[in-house]
Design an enzyme around this catalytic site. Sequence first.
Site, PDB file in Angstrom:
ATOM      1  NE  ARG A   1      -4.989   4.234   8.536  1.00 18.30           N
ATOM      2  CZ  ARG A   1      -5.118   3.739   9.517  1.00 18.30           C
ATOM      3  NH1 ARG A   1      -6.466   3.355  10.030  1.00 18.30           N
ATOM      4  NH2 ARG A   1      -4.210   3.092  10.405  1.00 18.30           N
TER       5      ARG A   1
ATOM      6  CE1 TYR B   1      -4.070  -2.111   0.539  1.00 16.52           C
ATOM      7  CE2 TYR B   1      -2.514  -3.260   2.135  1.00 16.52           C
ATOM      8  CZ  TYR B   1      -3.618  -3.305   1.361  1.00 16.52           C
ATOM      9  OH  TYR B   1      -4.555  -4.326   1.616  1.00 16.52           O
TER      10      TYR B   1
ATOM     11  CB  SER C   1       5.046  -1.744   4.765  1.00 17.42           C
ATOM     12  OG  SER C   1       4.642  -0.850   3.613  1.00 17.42           O
TER      13      SER C   1
ATOM     14  CB  CYS D   1      -7.210  -4.724  -5.238  1.00 20.00           C
ATOM     15  SG  CYS D   1      -8.577  -5.650  -4.656  1.00 20.00           S
TER      16      CYS D   1
END
Length: 79
Positions: A38, A24, A61, A55
């Site tokens: 976020r 992300y 991470s 997706c």
Amino acid sequence: MGTVFEENIWNLCQKIPQGKVTTYKLLAKAAGHSRASRSVDNTLNKNNFLVKIPCHRVVKSNGSVGNYVKGKEAKKRLL
């Protein structure tokens, strides 16, 4: 159809090669918003085109799978 940010994230997500993942945080950075990981998560949660916009190839991470609209187990199977 979404905001400019959402469209950008969805377009970037489509470029993730099969068999590869990204985070992300890296997607946010690629979109020019390095602190918006976020927001990337929220954007991918709105994805109605799961086949076209993969997706499930986006993870946290720390290496954990993160969320997926069809559940974490489904995401793990797809990965």
